[in-house]
Each structure stands twice: as structure tokens, then as C-alpha cells.
Design a protein around this motif. Structure first.
Motif, PDB file in Angstrom:
ATOM      1  N   VAL A 175       0.840  -1.203   0.000  1.00  0.00           N
ATOM      2  CA  VAL A 175       0.000   0.000   0.000  1.00  0.00           C
ATOM      3  C   VAL A 175       0.876   1.254   0.000  1.00  0.00           C
ATOM      4  CG1 VAL A 175      -1.617   1.346   1.389  1.00  0.00           C
ATOM      5  CG2 VAL A 175      -1.995  -1.092   1.062  1.00  0.00           C
ATOM      6  N   SER A 176       1.935   1.242   0.790  1.00  0.00           N
ATOM      7  CA  SER A 176       2.846   2.387   0.815  1.00  0.00           C
ATOM      8  C   SER A 176       3.506   2.589  -0.540  1.00  0.00           C
ATOM      9  CB  SER A 176       3.912   2.186   1.903  1.00  0.00           C
ATOM     10  OG  SER A 176       3.308   2.068   3.178  1.00  0.00           O
ATOM     11  N   ILE A 178       2.311   1.679  -3.452  1.00  0.00           N
ATOM     12  CA  ILE A 178       1.292   2.188  -4.383  1.00  0.00           C
ATOM     13  C   ILE A 178       1.093   3.690  -4.202  1.00  0.00           C
ATOM     14  CG2 ILE A 178      -1.162   2.099  -4.943  1.00  0.00           C
ATOM     15  CD1 ILE A 178      -1.089  -0.884  -4.257  1.00  0.00           C
ATOM     16  N   SER A 179       1.031   4.135  -2.951  1.00  0.00           N
ATOM     17  CA  SER A 179       0.863   5.568  -2.687  1.00  0.00           C
ATOM     18  C   SER A 179       2.048   6.359  -3.219  1.00  0.00           C
ATOM     19  CB  SER A 179       0.703   5.804  -1.184  1.00  0.00           C
ATOM     20  OG  SER A 179      -0.433   5.138  -0.678  1.00  0.00           O
ATOM     21  N   ALA A 180       3.252   5.817  -3.049  1.00  0.00           N
ATOM     22  CA  ALA A 180       4.441   6.521  -3.537  1.00  0.00           C
ATOM     23  C   ALA A 180       4.426   6.642  -5.054  1.00  0.00           C
ATOM     24  CB  ALA A 180       5.700   5.780  -3.082  1.00  0.00           C
ATOM     25  N   VAL A 182       1.698   6.578  -7.030  1.00  0.00           N
ATOM     26  CA  VAL A 182       0.578   7.398  -7.487  1.00  0.00           C
ATOM     27  C   VAL A 182       0.801   8.874  -7.185  1.00  0.00           C
ATOM     28  CG1 VAL A 182      -1.880   7.852  -7.139  1.00  0.00           C
ATOM     29  CG2 VAL A 182      -1.056   5.503  -7.342  1.00  0.00           C
ATOM     30  N   LEU A 183       1.367   9.190  -6.014  1.00  0.00           N
ATOM     31  CA  LEU A 183       1.553  10.591  -5.646  1.00  0.00           C
ATOM     32  C   LEU A 183       2.477  11.330  -6.601  1.00  0.00           C
ATOM     33  CD1 LEU A 183       1.790  10.372  -1.742  1.00  0.00           C
ATOM     34  CD2 LEU A 183      -0.090  11.270  -3.135  1.00  0.00           C
ATOM     35  N   ALA A 189      -3.961  10.671  -9.621  1.00  0.00           N
ATOM     36  CA  ALA A 189      -4.072  10.307  -8.207  1.00  0.00           C
ATOM     37  C   ALA A 189      -5.525  10.106  -7.779  1.00  0.00           C
ATOM     38  CB  ALA A 189      -3.415  11.368  -7.337  1.00  0.00           C
ATOM     39  N   SER A 190      -6.424  10.991  -8.207  1.00  0.00           N
ATOM     40  CA  SER A 190      -7.815  10.875  -7.781  1.00  0.00           C
ATOM     41  C   SER A 190      -8.470   9.619  -8.335  1.00  0.00           C
ATOM     42  CB  SER A 190      -8.600  12.112  -8.228  1.00  0.00           C
ATOM     43  OG  SER A 190      -8.551  12.259  -9.642  1.00  0.00           O
ATOM     44  N   ARG A 193      -7.126   6.618  -6.386  1.00  0.00           N
ATOM     45  CA  ARG A 193      -7.562   6.601  -4.999  1.00  0.00           C
ATOM     46  C   ARG A 193      -8.891   5.875  -4.879  1.00  0.00           C
ATOM     47  NH1 ARG A 193      -7.554  11.620  -4.270  1.00  0.00           N
ATOM     48  NH2 ARG A 193      -5.335  11.752  -3.716  1.00  0.00           N
ATOM     49  N   GLN A 196      -8.335   2.076  -5.742  1.00  0.00           N
ATOM     50  CA  GLN A 196      -7.590   1.344  -4.733  1.00  0.00           C
ATOM     51  C   GLN A 196      -8.490   0.851  -3.602  1.00  0.00           C
ATOM     52  OE1 GLN A 196      -4.186   3.485  -3.295  1.00  0.00           O
ATOM     53  NE2 GLN A 196      -3.678   1.982  -1.737  1.00  0.00           N
TER      54      GLN A 196
END
Length: 347
Positions: A175-176, A178-180, A182-183, A189-190, A193, A196
Motif C-alpha cells: 500500500v505504501s 502504491i501511494s508513492a 501514485v503521488l 491520483a484521484s 484513490r 484502490q
């Protein structure tokens, strides 16, 4: 002569007429699935009646009814297919690992598929939905192998607790990541989000057509291994003594489950707990024979995810709650109950 009263218990009735009881439960599950699918088409931000649905199908002049039906029918079919895939994959994973806590979400398989799809889109520009499915399957397979390898370390091999902990840690790490990924791309990103979290709101016939072949192949592979999974439940040594190819059965069943998880995740995002809750409930209905458990788990998964989608539309309307949130609210307490039950058995 004293009249006697028949007080046959449900357990005794099941033992006396097992085929009749299983047929009755099959009818109940099929009726529940039909009712959930009808409710999914009828209920939403704008309720429509059954006559409106029929009018929409015939192409009548009611534009709103026609639009509602056109949007909800593929959404309903996608929810049923994804739920069936996750329920079936969960039952197979629990059979392969002999782990009651096994679930595509808990073991990190869904998150592995998610990371693969996100990375492919961001880094390699993958835009074809079919390529998303292939990439998701590869990511799911890599995550499954990694979690099983980590859970096998140390004394005792891959115990249920070690696999669950390895899956939870792997899921958090993925998850971390994926966030890295996407950000770094604010333009998407939207969109990611929402994906996910897991949902079927964007269901379409095109998406169903793209994932359906993968779901069919995965389901067929899992069905072929049903008899072998019954042997694995007796232990590897005894299964080998019965003439079963233990490694081949485990590899084939795992491959089928990974294909189902990858295709389902590519279509609807990482939806958790369906593969945990449904097989346990189905075992209460039809027992532990995988030849019956697997099809019942597929039907039960379709019922659960379709119903969860309906609930998500009703509790916050005119807005919606993604189906992944609803399944988490149902599955998390169930997971805690299973853990406590296994702990008590171990004492």
C-alpha cells in the motif's frame, strides 16, 4: 400407546438426507443471488420499479429508467463475477495452505496485483485493459510467492499465524509503495484513490468481456483441483500415499486462484474479506468437500459482493460507499472472530 414426537435436529437431518439438504441450500443461495441482482438493478440513487426496468430494456421513452438500467446491469454482472472469483479463490487458498485465515486480501495477493497495475500504467504507459489483467496476474503471483516464502521461514513452516502476519506486513508495504507511485502523478491520483478502495461503479460490458476469459480459465483450473484439495486436507504425506501429486495439485490450485485474484483486482480494485468470509459460511452449509464447497463459495461470493454494492448505494444516497469499504466492515469482525476461535483451539 403413547404418541411420540419427532424432534429430529438439523444435524441429524443433514446426516440422514445429505443430498436433499445440499439441494435445499443450493436453491436458497440461487434465490438469494437472484434477489440481490434484482435489487442491484432496481435500487440506487434513483429507484426504479420492475416495470421501469422492463421498459428500459425494451427501449421505452423513459430516459431516466433507460439510463439507470443501462448503467446498473453491467455493474451488477461485474459485482457478481468479481464476488464469485474472490469467493472461489479464497476457498482454494484456504485449501492449499490449510489455513483458515487465508484470503486474497489478507495474504497480500490483491495488493500485489494492484501495485503491478499501477506501476505498469505510470511507468510503462499500459493503457489496454487486457494488459492490465496480465500485469495484475503477474503481480498477484509474485505477492503470493513472497508471502508464502516469508511465512515458511523459521520453525514449524508456514503456520496460519505466520502466513497471516506475513500477508499483513506485505499488504501494508505494498500500500505504501502504491501511494508513492501514485503521488508522483497528480493527474491520476484521484482516479487511483477510488480504484484502490475497490468498487464496481465503473462496470461496463467492455470490462466484463475483457476479464471474463481469465475468470473462466481460473475457475476451471480450480474446479479440476477440487478432488486433490480434499486429499491435501489429510496432510501432504497421506495425500502422497494415496497417489496424489501433492506439488502439482498445490501449484495448479494456486495458479487458478492467482488468475482469479488478478483478473478480479484488475476489474474492480483490491476488494478484501470476501474470500475469507464466504468459504467459512459455505462450509457450515455443505461441509468440507471441495467438490461442493468451491461452487457454493463462488455463488456465495457473488451474493455477498452484489448485496454489499446495494448496501453501499443505499446507506449514503444520493452518494455511494465503495463496495470495498462495506466488505471490510463485514469482514474485519469476522476475521477477529476466526483468530480468537483458532487461539482457543490451540490452548
Amino acid at each position: 400407546m403413547t404418541a411420540t414426537t419427532d424432534r429430529t435436529t438439523p444435524a441429524a437431518a443433514t446426516a440422514r438426507h445429505p443430498g436433499r439438504v445440499r439441494a435445499s441450500w443450493l436453491l436458497v443461495v440461487l434465490v438469494a443471488l437472484f434477489a440481490a441482482m434484482i435489487a442491484s438493478v432496481v435500487l440506487g440513487a434513483r429507484d426504479v420499479s420492475v416495470s421501469d426496468v422492463l421498459a428500459g430494456v425494451r427501449g421505452a421513452q423513459d430516459t431516466l429508467a433507460r439510463a439507470a438500467v443501462a448503467q446498473r446491469v453491467p455493474r451488477t454482472l461485474l459485482a457478481a463475477l468479481v464476488g464469485a472469483a474472490l469467493g472461489l479463490a479464497g476457498a482454494v487458498m484456504q485449501g492449499v495452505t490449510r489455513n483458515p485465515l487465508a484470503d486474497p486480501g489478507i495474504l497480500g495477493v490483491n495488493m500485489g496485483a494492484s501495485l503491478a497495475v499501477v506501476t505498469g500504467m505510470v511507468s510503462f504507459g499500459l493503457a489496454d485493459p487486457t494488459s492490465h489483467v496480465w500485469v495484475a496476474i503477474l503481480g498477484a503471483a509474485a505477492a503470493a510467492v513472497f508471502v508464502y516464502a516469508v511465512g515458511s521461514l523459521g520453525r514449524g513452516g508456514p503456520t496460519p499465524l505466520k502466513l497471516a502476519l506475513a500477508g499483513a506486513v506485505t499488504s501494508a508495504a505494498l500500500v505504501s509503495l502504491i501511494s508513492a507511485v501514485v503521488l508522483a502523478r497528480g493527474d491520476i491520483a484521484s482516479t487511483f484513490r477510488s480504484w484502490q478502495v475497490g468498487g464496481v461503479g465503473g462496470g461496463s460490458f467492455d470490462r466484463i468481456t475483457q476479464v471474463l476469459p481469465f475468470l473462466v480459465v481460473g475457475a476451471v483450473v480450480c474446479a479440476i483441483t477440487a478432488r486433490g484439495l480434499n486429499s491435501l486436507a489429510l496432510g501432504d504425506d497421506l495425500a502422497a500415499g494415496l497417489g496424489e501429486r501433492v506439488a502439482l495439485i498445490r501449484l495448479g490450485a494456486s495458479a487458478g486462484a492467482v488468475v482469479l485474484c488478478g483478473a478480479a483486482t484488475a476489474a474492480a480494485g483490491p476488494i478484501g474479506f470476501v474470500g475469507l468470509v464466504v468459504p467459512h459460511l459455505c462450509r457450515l452449509l455443505v461441509g468440507v468437500d471441495h467438490r461442493r464447497l468451491l461452487p457454493f463459495s463462488a455463488l456465495g461470493g457473488a451474493v455477498l459482493l452484489t448485496s454489499a454494492d446495494v448496501v453501499g448505494r443505499l446507506v449514503a444516497r444520493p452518494e455511494e460507499i465503495d463496495v470495498g469499504i462495506i466488505t471490510a466492515l463485514v469482514g474485519a469482525p469476522f476475521f477477529i472472530w476466526i483468530v480468537r476461535r483458532q487461539k482457543v483451539r490451540a490452548l
